[in-house]
Enzyme design. Structure first.
Site, PDB file in Angstrom:
ATOM      1  N   TYR A 129     -30.855 -69.599  -6.544  1.00  0.00           N
ATOM      2  CA  TYR A 129     -32.095 -70.037  -7.184  1.00  0.00           C
ATOM      3  C   TYR A 129     -32.164 -71.547  -7.424  1.00  0.00           C
ATOM      4  O   TYR A 129     -33.219 -72.136  -7.307  1.00  0.00           O
ATOM      5  CB  TYR A 129     -32.273 -69.343  -8.547  1.00  0.00           C
ATOM      6  CG  TYR A 129     -32.520 -67.862  -8.453  1.00  0.00           C
ATOM      7  CD1 TYR A 129     -33.810 -67.368  -8.305  1.00  0.00           C
ATOM      8  CD2 TYR A 129     -31.470 -66.955  -8.510  1.00  0.00           C
ATOM      9  CE1 TYR A 129     -34.056 -66.007  -8.219  1.00  0.00           C
ATOM     10  CE2 TYR A 129     -31.707 -65.589  -8.415  1.00  0.00           C
ATOM     11  CZ  TYR A 129     -32.994 -65.117  -8.263  1.00  0.00           C
ATOM     12  OH  TYR A 129     -33.236 -63.776  -8.169  1.00  0.00           O
ATOM     13  N   ARG A 181     -34.049 -53.864  -1.323  1.00  0.00           N
ATOM     14  CA  ARG A 181     -32.862 -53.876  -2.173  1.00  0.00           C
ATOM     15  C   ARG A 181     -33.234 -53.394  -3.573  1.00  0.00           C
ATOM     16  O   ARG A 181     -34.105 -53.968  -4.224  1.00  0.00           O
ATOM     17  CB  ARG A 181     -32.274 -55.287  -2.256  1.00  0.00           C
ATOM     18  CG  ARG A 181     -31.100 -55.329  -3.191  1.00  0.00           C
ATOM     19  CD  ARG A 181     -30.404 -56.680  -3.226  1.00  0.00           C
ATOM     20  NE  ARG A 181     -29.306 -56.595  -4.174  1.00  0.00           N
ATOM     21  CZ  ARG A 181     -29.080 -57.445  -5.166  1.00  0.00           C
ATOM     22  NH1 ARG A 181     -29.867 -58.494  -5.343  1.00  0.00           N
ATOM     23  NH2 ARG A 181     -28.068 -57.267  -5.980  1.00  0.00           N
ATOM     24  N   ASN A 210     -27.076 -64.715  -3.804  1.00  0.00           N
ATOM     25  CA  ASN A 210     -28.244 -64.922  -4.669  1.00  0.00           C
ATOM     26  C   ASN A 210     -28.316 -66.412  -4.961  1.00  0.00           C
ATOM     27  O   ASN A 210     -27.355 -66.982  -5.494  1.00  0.00           O
ATOM     28  CB  ASN A 210     -28.069 -64.184  -6.001  1.00  0.00           C
ATOM     29  CG  ASN A 210     -28.081 -62.674  -5.836  1.00  0.00           C
ATOM     30  OD1 ASN A 210     -28.249 -62.148  -4.730  1.00  0.00           O
ATOM     31  ND2 ASN A 210     -27.890 -61.961  -6.932  1.00  0.00           N
ATOM     32  N   HIS A 237     -26.075 -53.169 -11.245  1.00  0.00           N
ATOM     33  CA  HIS A 237     -26.907 -54.325 -11.603  1.00  0.00           C
ATOM     34  C   HIS A 237     -27.084 -54.324 -13.123  1.00  0.00           C
ATOM     35  O   HIS A 237     -28.188 -54.200 -13.645  1.00  0.00           O
ATOM     36  CB  HIS A 237     -28.242 -54.268 -10.856  1.00  0.00           C
ATOM     37  CG  HIS A 237     -28.936 -55.599 -10.735  1.00  0.00           C
ATOM     38  ND1 HIS A 237     -29.354 -56.109  -9.537  1.00  0.00           N
ATOM     39  CD2 HIS A 237     -29.275 -56.503 -11.670  1.00  0.00           C
ATOM     40  CE1 HIS A 237     -29.934 -57.291  -9.738  1.00  0.00           C
ATOM     41  NE2 HIS A 237     -29.900 -57.544 -11.022  1.00  0.00           N
ATOM     42  N   GLU A 261     -30.963 -62.387  -3.051  1.00  0.00           N
ATOM     43  CA  GLU A 261     -32.010 -62.820  -3.995  1.00  0.00           C
ATOM     44  C   GLU A 261     -32.324 -64.288  -3.776  1.00  0.00           C
ATOM     45  O   GLU A 261     -31.413 -65.106  -3.630  1.00  0.00           O
ATOM     46  CB  GLU A 261     -31.567 -62.669  -5.461  1.00  0.00           C
ATOM     47  CG  GLU A 261     -31.550 -61.268  -5.968  1.00  0.00           C
ATOM     48  CD  GLU A 261     -31.076 -61.162  -7.403  1.00  0.00           C
ATOM     49  OE1 GLU A 261     -31.355 -62.079  -8.206  1.00  0.00           O
ATOM     50  OE2 GLU A 261     -30.423 -60.160  -7.714  1.00  0.00           O
ATOM     51  N   GLU A 310     -24.022 -60.139  -9.106  1.00  0.00           N
ATOM     52  CA  GLU A 310     -23.784 -61.306  -9.952  1.00  0.00           C
ATOM     53  C   GLU A 310     -22.711 -61.089 -11.009  1.00  0.00           C
ATOM     54  O   GLU A 310     -22.999 -61.054 -12.217  1.00  0.00           O
ATOM     55  CB  GLU A 310     -25.092 -61.774 -10.596  1.00  0.00           C
ATOM     56  CG  GLU A 310     -26.088 -62.226  -9.548  1.00  0.00           C
ATOM     57  CD  GLU A 310     -27.251 -63.031 -10.100  1.00  0.00           C
ATOM     58  OE1 GLU A 310     -27.425 -63.084 -11.320  1.00  0.00           O
ATOM     59  OE2 GLU A 310     -27.975 -63.635  -9.290  1.00  0.00           O
TER      60      GLU A 310
HETATM   61  C1  GCO Z   1     -30.020 -61.804 -10.989  1.00  0.00           C
HETATM   62  C2  GCO Z   1     -30.750 -60.963 -11.329  1.00  0.00           C
HETATM   63  C3  GCO Z   1     -32.177 -60.743 -11.421  1.00  0.00           C
HETATM   64  C4  GCO Z   1     -32.973 -61.752 -12.146  1.00  0.00           C
HETATM   65  C5  GCO Z   1     -33.298 -62.923 -11.274  1.00  0.00           C
HETATM   66  C6  GCO Z   1     -34.120 -63.980 -11.960  1.00  0.00           C
HETATM   67  O1  GCO Z   1     -29.308 -61.112 -10.149  1.00  0.00           O
HETATM   68  O2  GCO Z   1     -29.922 -62.829 -11.629  1.00  0.00           O
HETATM   69  O3  GCO Z   1     -30.373 -60.101 -10.310  1.00  0.00           O
HETATM   70  O4  GCO Z   1     -32.067 -59.545 -12.086  1.00  0.00           O
HETATM   71  O5  GCO Z   1     -34.138 -61.167 -12.568  1.00  0.00           O
HETATM   72  O6  GCO Z   1     -32.122 -63.523 -10.853  1.00  0.00           O
HETATM   73  O7  GCO Z   1     -33.444 -64.503 -13.041  1.00  0.00           O
END
Ligand code: GCO
Length: 446
Positions: free
Chosen positions: A296, A77, A294, A121, A353, A166
Site C-alpha cells: 500500500y 481472494r 500486499n 485473516h 492486496e 499479514e
Molecule cells: C490487510 C488487510 C486488509 C485491510 C487493508 C486496508 O491485509 O491489511 O488485509 O484487511 O483492510 O489492508 O488497510
C-alpha cells in the site's frame, strides 16, 4: 497514462476477508473471534463500529457473486473464518460453517472464477486467545488442525491457498502496538506471536504436502518500502532496518530460513528474544509455490539513536496521501518487488492486496472515485515495470471488492470498488469498478 499490457495468462481479481464483509457473527453456530470481543470494547474501534453485520455478505452471497461476475475477475481472494469452522478453535467441526463456504466456492467455480483462499485473516477463535492467542505456541498446532479440515473439505475445488495474511499485523500491530485485536502492548509477546504465525504457516505447508493436496500454497506478508532521508551510512542502515522490520522479518524466514540480522540484533540488544526451537526453521522455510504480496505505502526514515528499539524515525515526506493518510508511493511497489527478486530469487508472486482509501460521496447513484483510479493506475504502472524487469508476477488482486469493516477504523475508511451503504446494505459500483472492468477486459491499460 501510457498503454500497458500484461500477459494474457495474468490473473486479475479482487480481495476481501471474512470478518470485514460477512456479518452474521452469531449465526449458524459461529464461535466468537478476537475481533468480536475487541470491537465490542468501548474505544477500540472508531464510532464503536463492529463486524456484527458488516456488508452482510453471509446472506448476500449470490448478489456478491454477481458483482464479481459483472466485474469480470478471473480470481477472487476471500478468507475463511476459523470460528465458523471450529467455533472453539480446536474442538468440534461446525458443518453449517463449511456449508456457507461451499455455497461461495461452488458459486465462484460455476462462474469460472478461481477461488484464492486465505485460511487466516485475523479472526482467531476467542477461546484460543484465552489461552494466550498467537503468543502461545500451541495456537500454531491448532491452526494446523483447522487447516487440515478445510484442505480436505475443499480438496480439488480450491487450488490456490494462503496460510496467513499479514503476519506483521497479526503480531506487532496487535501485540506490541495494541491497535488490533487482542490489543496488547508487549513487544516480547509480539515477537512470540510473530514466530508462531510463521510456525503455523510452516505446519500448514507441511500438512498440505503430506495430504497430497492438488494446487498451490503460499503466504501473504505485508510489505512497505522506505528510503533513507539522506545518503549517510546511518540513514541508509536505518532504511534497511525499517524495511526488514516489516517486510523481510516474515519473508526471510520463509524463503531463506533466517531472521534479518540487523533487526534481530536490535531486539536482542533491547533484551527481547525470539522463541526459536530446533526444527522451526526447517518447517517455516519449506518450499512454497508462490508469495502473496500486499503493498500500500512507504516513505522515508532517518537514523535516530536512542529512538525506540529500532533507532530510527519516519520523516515527513511531501507526497500525496490517501484519505487514510498513507503516502501514495507507487515506486515503492516497484522497489519491493525488484528487491525481493534480488534477495530471494524469482519466486512466483501474486499481488494479494493493493488499493486505497478515498472517501467520495454518492451523488445521483454514482461515486466518481477518480483518485482511486489514479492510485490504481500508478500502481499498475509500477507493477508493469517490475514485470518488465523480470519479476515473476502471476496476478493482481485489488483491495477491495467493496467498502467494508476497516478494522479499528470501522466503516469510515472505504477501500471498495463498490460503495456499500451501511444503513441499507445497498451496493453501488463506483467509477473505479467500470475502470477495472476495462483493465481486465484489455489485460491492462489501453
Ligand atoms: C490487510 C488487510 C486488509 C485491510 C487493508 C486496508 O491485509 O491489511 O488485509 O484487511 O483492510 O489492508 O488497510
Amino acid at each position: 497514462m501510457t498503454q500497458m499490457q500484461f500477459p494474457k495468462s495474468f490473473y486479475w481479481g479482487v480481495s476481501t476477508s471474512a470478518y470485514q464483509i460477512e456479518g452474521a457473527s452469531e449465526e449458524d453456530g459461529r464461535g466468537a473471534s478476537i475481533w468480536d470481543v475487541f470491537s465490542h470494547q468501548p474505544g477500540k474501534v472508531v464510532g464503536g463500529d463492529t463486524g456484527d453485520i458488516a456488508c452482510d455478505s453471509y446472506h448476500r452471497v449470490e448478489e456478491d457473486l454477481d458483482l464479481l461476475d459483472t466485474l469480470g475477475v478471473g480470481m477472487y481472494r476471500f478468507s475463511i473464518a476459523w470460528p465458523r469452522i471450529i467455533p472453539d478453535g480446536s474442538g468440534e467441526i461446525n458443518r453449517l460453517g463449511l456449508a456457507y463456504y461451499d455455497q461461495l466456492v461452488d458459486g465462484l467455480l460455476a462462474k469460472g472464477i478461481l477461488p484464492l483462499c486465505t485460511l487466516y485473516h485475523w479472526d482467531l477463535p476467542q477461546s484460543l486467545q484465552e489461552k494466550g492467542g498467537w503468543a502461545n505456541r500451541q495456537t500454531a498446532f491448532a491452526f494446523e488442525h483447522y487447516a487440515g479440515i478445510v484442505f480436505e473439505h475443499f480438496r480439488g475445488r480450491i487450488m490456490h491457498w494462503i496460510t496467513i495474511n499479514e503476519p506483521w499485523c497479526v503480531s506487532f500491530l496487535s501485540y506490541a502496538l495494541g491497535q488490533h485485536a487482542p490489543g496488547l502492548t508487549d513487544l516480547q509477546a509480539a515477537l512470540e506471536a510473530a514466530h508462531h504465525t510463521l510456525l503455523a504457516h510452516g505446519l500448514g505447508v507441511k500438512l498440505f504436502r503430506a495430504m497430497n493436496m492438488p494446487g498451490q500454497i503460499g503466504i501473504a506478508p505485508n510489505t512497505e518500502w522506505f528510503e533513507p532521508e539522506t545518503d549517510s551510512i546511518d540513514d541508509r542502515e536505518a532504511a534497511l532496518r525499517r524495511n526488514e522490520f516489516i517486510t523481510d522479518w516474515f519473508i526471510a524466514p520463509v524463503l531463506k530460513g533466517i531472521y534479518p540480522a540487523r533487526v534481530i540484533e536490535k531486539y536482542n540488544q533491547g533484551g527481547y528474544t525470539v522463541p526459536i526451537k530446533d526444527g522451526d526453521f526447517e518447517l517455516i522455510s519449506l518450499p512454497i509455490d508462490f508469495l502473496g504480496i500486499n503493498y500500500y505505502t512507504g516513505g522515508r526514515v532517518r537514523s535516530t539513536p536512542g529512538e525506540g528499539i529500532l533507532e530510527l524515525q519516519e520523516t515527513f515526506t511531501p507526497m500525496d496521501k490517501t484519505d487514510f493518510h498513507w503516502n501514495i508511493y507507487p515506486d515503492g511497489f516497484y522497489h519491493v518487488l525488484t528487491d525481493l527478486k534480488e534477495k530471494f530469487g524469482n519466486i512466483p508472486i501474486y499481488i494479494t492486496e493493493n488499493g486505497a482509501c478515498f472517501i467520495d460521496p454518492i451523488v445521483d447513484g454514482q461515486v466518481q472515485d477518480k483518485r482511486r483510479i489514479a492510485y490504481l493506475e500508478s500502481h499498475l504502472d509500477a507493477l508493469h515495470r517490475s514485470v518488465q524487469a523480470g519479476v515473476n508476477v502471476q496476478g493482481y488482486m485489488c483491495w477491495s471488492l467493496m467498502d467494508n469493516f476497516e478494522w479499528s477504523f470501522g466503516y469510515c475508511k472505504p477501500f471498495g470498488l463498490v460503495h456499500v451503504d451501511f444503513q441499507t446494505l445497498i451496493r453501488t459500483p463506483k467509477a473505479s469498478f467500470s475502470w477495472y472492468q476495462r483493465v481486465i477486459r484489455h489485460h491492462g491499460l489501453e
